[in-house]
Design an enzyme around this catalytic site. Structure first.
Site, mmCIF file in Angstrom:
data_model
loop_
_atom_site.group_PDB
_atom_site.id
_atom_site.type_symbol
_atom_site.label_atom_id
_atom_site.label_comp_id
_atom_site.label_asym_id
_atom_site.label_seq_id
_atom_site.Cartn_x
_atom_site.Cartn_y
_atom_site.Cartn_z
ATOM 1 N N SER A 194 0.835 -1.205 0.000
ATOM 2 C CA SER A 194 0.000 0.000 0.000
ATOM 3 C C SER A 194 0.867 1.251 0.000
ATOM 4 C CB SER A 194 -0.896 0.009 1.245
ATOM 5 O OG SER A 194 -1.531 1.263 1.415
ATOM 6 N N TYR A 224 -2.375 -1.058 10.301
ATOM 7 C CA TYR A 224 -2.478 -1.459 8.895
ATOM 8 C C TYR A 224 -1.241 -1.011 8.116
ATOM 9 C CZ TYR A 224 -4.181 -1.358 4.031
ATOM 10 O OH TYR A 224 -4.318 -1.509 2.668
#
Length: 289
Positions: free
Chosen positions: A181, A194
């Site tokens: 990400s 995350y």
């Protein structure tokens, strides 16, 4: 692909549980486009295992792989409706899809995935580690042990479990692709755990690429920016959903179809000299940072 057809903002909305259900989203994510065609048979006769393959990025990749000639094993947690819909679309495109349901945070289940795929297709050529868990938190003090464990177990442990159990079946020319990400590179003030898992996956990509290079097995990553997937309404406040993706250079979030080509390329012979790298599909998010 016609950029103007993609929405630049979203109706405020939430879902009660993650990873969320695609059919409940408004608008529904775009996973195919008439102007965005595959069919070059770049993955002809390949077998691909795709975790989180039922919806979002995983659905777009499953469909793209099928259209490029691959058989796909779609691993998903519990979203039966999304999984069945993806299987139907794959089959309507002339492909073959195998659905496997369960939690990749359990290594025993990961072992059973690989056994099932080998029993069904006799080989594995491509592994896409795409399943993800995320939660928002305004402070690190809000992150419970249970949340931390679940996020790392799905995102990091699950990827390692899948790779560990798949590796003996991969041969020269095989490809592993990991979804990381933009948050691994920029951080995110409310996606603390995350973002940490996605940073771990970047390091996993680089280390495993070196480890497997002597076997000519390539390991790469795709690092998306904001993408309109079921994780968004199922993990974010509705007020954040409305403006989701507006900080990119294009002032919008990506649609899953816009990620698919990166996964096709990395799995294909066209990327035969690429390993340990991450393709950043983030709408110019670094430009605005």
């Amino acid at each position: 692909m016609i950029e103007k057809t993609f929405p630049k903002n979203f109706t405020p909305q939430t879902q009660d549980t993650q990873p969320g259900i695609e059919s409940k989203m408004n608008p529904v994510p775009i996973f195919e486009q008439g102007e965005y065609t595959f069919d070059a048979n770049r993955l002809k006769d390949k077998v691909a295992v795709i975790t989180g393959g039922d919806s979002g990025i995983g659905r777009a990749v499953s469909i793209a792989y099928a259209r490029e000639g691959a058989k796909v094993a779609i691993v998903y947690l519990n979203e039966d409706q999304d999984a069945e819909e993806t299987k139907k679309i794959v089959e309507n495109n002339g492909g073959t899809a195998l659905l496997i349901k369960g939690d990749i945070g359990d290594e025993t289940f990961c072992q059973s995935i690989i056994n099932t795929v080998i029993s069904s297709f006799s080989k594995i050529d491509i592994l896409v580690c795409n399943s993800a868990e995320q939660h928002t938190a305004n402070s690190i003090e809000e992150i419970t042990y249970e949340q931390l464990d679940k996020t790392f177990r799905t995102n990091v442990y699950g990827s390692i479990f899948m790779i560990k159990n798949c590796i003996k079946h991969l041969k020269e020319g095989s490809s592993i692709i990991i979804t990381t990400s933009v948050t691994a590179y920029q951080g995110n003030e409310t996606l603390i755990d995350y973002s940490s898992t996605k940073g771990a996956l970047v390091s996993l990509t680089r280390s495993l690429a070196k480890n497997l290079a002597p076997k000519n097995i390539r390991v790469n990553a795709v690092a998306p920016g904001p993408v309109w997937t079921p994780l968004i309404p199922s993990t974010m406040p509705s007020s954040d959903v409305q403006e989701f993706g507006s900080k990119t250079a294009f002032k919008r979030a990506a649609q899953p179809v816009e990620l698919a080509e990166a996964y096709v390329f990395l799995a294909s012979q066209g990327a035969s000299f690429i390993t340990g790298e991450a393709i950043h599909v983030n709408g110019g998010e670094f430009v605005n940072s």
